[in-house]
Each structure stands twice: as structure tokens, then as C-alpha cells.
Design an enzyme around this catalytic site. Sequence first.
Site, PDB file in Angstrom:
ATOM      1  N   ASP A   1      20.768  -1.559  35.155  1.00 19.49           N
ATOM      2  CA  ASP A   1      19.539  -0.797  35.380  1.00 19.49           C
ATOM      3  C   ASP A   1      18.924  -1.258  36.702  1.00 19.49           C
ATOM      4  O   ASP A   1      18.553  -2.433  36.851  1.00 19.49           O
ATOM      5  CB  ASP A   1      18.561  -1.019  34.210  1.00 19.49           C
ATOM      6  CG  ASP A   1      17.356  -0.086  34.307  1.00 19.49           C
ATOM      7  OD1 ASP A   1      17.351   0.804  35.182  1.00 19.49           O
ATOM      8  OD2 ASP A   1      16.415  -0.248  33.499  1.00 19.49           O
TER       9      ASP A   1
ATOM     10  N   LYS B   1       9.709   3.516  42.206  1.00 23.47           N
ATOM     11  CA  LYS B   1       8.984   2.489  42.940  1.00 23.47           C
ATOM     12  C   LYS B   1       9.389   2.469  44.412  1.00 23.47           C
ATOM     13  O   LYS B   1       8.535   2.421  45.284  1.00 23.47           O
ATOM     14  CB  LYS B   1       9.251   1.095  42.332  1.00 23.47           C
ATOM     15  CG  LYS B   1       9.280   1.048  40.809  1.00 23.47           C
ATOM     16  CD  LYS B   1       7.947   1.386  40.198  1.00 23.47           C
ATOM     17  CE  LYS B   1       7.819   1.357  38.701  1.00 23.47           C
ATOM     18  NZ  LYS B   1       8.741   1.754  37.749  1.00 23.47           N
TER      19      LYS B   1
ATOM     20  N   TRP C   1      12.134  -4.569  29.674  1.00 25.77           N
ATOM     21  CA  TRP C   1      11.234  -3.404  29.696  1.00 25.77           C
ATOM     22  C   TRP C   1      11.180  -2.858  28.265  1.00 25.77           C
ATOM     23  O   TRP C   1      12.239  -2.568  27.683  1.00 25.77           O
ATOM     24  CB  TRP C   1      11.825  -2.373  30.651  1.00 25.77           C
ATOM     25  CG  TRP C   1      11.047  -1.120  30.827  1.00 25.77           C
ATOM     26  CD1 TRP C   1       9.710  -1.011  31.058  1.00 25.77           C
ATOM     27  CD2 TRP C   1      11.585   0.213  30.816  1.00 25.77           C
ATOM     28  NE1 TRP C   1       9.378   0.318  31.198  1.00 25.77           N
ATOM     29  CE2 TRP C   1      10.511   1.089  31.047  1.00 25.77           C
ATOM     30  CE3 TRP C   1      12.854   0.753  30.641  1.00 25.77           C
ATOM     31  CZ2 TRP C   1      10.673   2.465  31.109  1.00 25.77           C
ATOM     32  CZ3 TRP C   1      13.019   2.123  30.700  1.00 25.77           C
ATOM     33  CH2 TRP C   1      11.928   2.968  30.932  1.00 25.77           C
TER      34      TRP C   1
HETATM   35  C1  LMR Z   1       6.572  -0.402  33.959  1.00 30.41           C
HETATM   36  O1  LMR Z   1       7.333  -1.168  33.361  1.00 30.41           O
HETATM   37  O2  LMR Z   1       5.363  -0.611  34.061  1.00 30.41           O
HETATM   38  C2  LMR Z   1       7.122   0.821  34.633  1.00 30.41           C
HETATM   39  O3  LMR Z   1       8.508   0.807  34.590  1.00 30.41           O
HETATM   40  C3  LMR Z   1       6.522   2.070  34.125  1.00 30.41           C
HETATM   41  C4  LMR Z   1       6.998   2.453  32.764  1.00 30.41           C
HETATM   42  O4  LMR Z   1       7.457   3.597  32.610  1.00 30.41           O
HETATM   43  O5  LMR Z   1       6.920   1.654  31.830  1.00 30.41           O
END
Ligand code: LMR
Length: 392
Positions: A207, A242, A127
Site C-alpha cells: 500500500d 496526499k 490504517w
Molecule cells: C488518514 O488516515 O487520515 C487518511 O488516510 C484519510 C482516511 O481516509 O482515513
Amino acid sequence: MLDRLEPQSPDALLALIKLHAADEREDKIDLGVGVYRTDDGATPVFKSIKAAEEALIGEQQSKSYLGPEGDLGFVHSLMPYIFGKDATMGGRIEGMQTPGGTGAVRLAAAVAKHAGATRIHMGTPSWPNHAQIFRDLDLEVAAFDHANADGTANLEAVLEAIRGAGENEAVLLHGCCHNPTGIDYTPAQWVEIAEALAESPALPILDVAYHGLGHGLEQDAYGVRRVLNAVDEALIAYSCDKNFGMYRDRVGALYVMAKNSSGLDPILSNLNALARASWSMPPDHGGAAVRLVLRDDTRRQQWLDELESMRNRLRWVRERLAAADNQVSGLDLAPLAEQNGMFAMLKLDKDQIARLREEHAVYMAGSGRINVAGLTKGNIDKFIAALADVAG
Ligand code: LMR
């Protein structure tokens, strides 16, 4: 003073929301930011949450401050789902509410930093906000490859990172439904990871942002529980964005497992101080609603059913895409059926991603990540045809 600041480019993923909103084509497809969608393309408030919110309005007597730890009833109600029957590991786990999973990750990194951490190992891609948060806290990010080219997790890379990690270092792992690849460690791989962590001085940070969207609440918690059974201490960041659909209400929690129960208080006092110095106290409403879902049998069952239907729909999309493997050359869609959660990485280059947007009104992250929940019975054929067009 402020005119010294260098302009920053907007977050690419969040910018995509605006780009998609401005597109007037009726058949546009949004596979960008990670929000769940029904087969109608909607992101409704969960029925279980609506019912809890109605109850909350009736029963809430005050909006007075709760403190940096937030709603501990919410924090504790989640624990059996994450940690299992012995939800405190013999009194070694406690938590606090945070503004979303992002707040939990930030607090985890901040407390690790306060304890002397200088570097965090993490699999990439990850992420994008992970590295951004860590660097903002002056933590060095040491990257290892998360995935193999065949769509499986790269066990050797994570084991090498853990074995090479020293004192004052942490290792970030995604508990389930890896963002952005959808590629999770198998139970057998988690066993090896847990054994390696048990031998390592590094602090595990887990996480968990998509709990219940892979194979179910129990199965998705396997890796977290395996690691916690093996190590002395760990931090666990949790998001309800989510799995309770709470996105904008910012509902999360950070849990800490200490070496023993008497070790918890000093750590919690640091977490409280850090929270106080950042957001002071988390927003209450969403956490209270989740608590009222989990503490009422009818609402809880409704939530479990809603989660199951989300999971089944994500599985349907994955299988449908995997079955289209022979319609689209060069993208290797078949492994998507074995992967989990809301995301998958497609082997598309920048030009192909731009063509998808410009010629087919398909919006996806520049990394090649798609939110599979954006695909429905109504648009999946168009998407597959668009992929075949740009990839062929
Ligand atoms: C994503 O990766 O799309 C979600 O976790 C939303 C975000 O805050 O990035």
C-alpha cells in the site's frame, strides 16, 4: 428488512472532522484526519494541479465512458515514479485507475479473495480502514506488531509473519510513510523482507499512499522495488490523495505484477470484472489532471517542487517535536525525527487525549495518532505546552 440492521458507530477519524469544525475556540488545532497543511494551516489545491485542470477544461472534448480501467494514460504516467526505469518489469506490470487508494486496497483484497486468499497478515497498528475492508470481504486478519517500543520497526515480527504465511494468504505492507506510526522499514530491513517474501507462497500487497512525503520519490520507492525484484507476483495499491492533494477527487491506481507478461491478462480481466461490479468506472477528472501534470515538463517540475516543500515542512515539524523531547516527560518524542510522512503515534492514554481536546482544543485520533502536518510555526509551541500539561 432494513430495520433489522444494527446501528454502526460513525468512523472515528471522520467524526473528528465534525467535532473539530463545531469547536468555536480560535486557537484550536486539528491533528486528526490525514490532510497536508501549509504553515498557514491551509490545504490548497496544488499549483501544478490547478494549471493541469485549466488545460483539461480546454482540451477535454468528451465525458463519454472510458471503461473500468479508467484513464490508462494516468495509470502509465505514474509508473516510472513507482517502479523505476524499467517501469513494467519487462512487461509484467499493468494497472488500472481506482477511486482513491481505498478503492485500490479494496480491489486488491477482492481479487486476492477471488484467487482463493482467506487471510491477510498485517502489522498493527495500521490504517483502521485496512482491517475494516478485509473483514468486510470475509478475509481473516492476522496481526503482527509493526513497531518496537523504541520507535523502530519490528523486523522480527514481520519476518515471522511472512515465514509463517501459507498458500492462500497475503501479507500487507506499507510502502513508505507508515500510517499511523511514521515508522518505516530501513533499506537493510527491506532486503530481508524481500528475501523472506521470495521464499514465501504468500501474496504481497503493498500500500503506497504517501509516496514522496518521506525522503523523496526515489527513496520512498525503495521497499516496493526491492520486493518486486524478489517475488513472482504482487499487488500495489497507490493513492494520489496526499502527494497530488487530490483527496476528494478520489484518485488512485491498482497495479499488478504477474509471474510473466502472459500472466497479466487473466488477472486484469478479473480486476476489470470486480471494478465493474463495484463502481463500474472510476471518476475521471482527478486522474486526468494528474496525467496532465506528469506529461508536461513545466507542470511536472512545479509538482516536484511542491512535493519537496511539503516534505521539508513535515521534516521541520518532526525535528521541532523531537527537539522538545526534554520539555515533555514520558512521551519519547525524540524518535519522531527519524520517522517519516504525515503521522506519528504519541504514547497518550484516552484521558490525556480527551484533556487535550477539552482543555487545549487539540484534536487527534483516539489511538494517539497525530497528523504532524497540522502543526505550524504559529501553533507548535502551544501544542508542546499542551502535551507537557497533560503528560506531566
Ligand atoms: C488518514 O488516515 O487520515 C487518511 O488516510 C484519510 C482516511 O481516509 O482515513
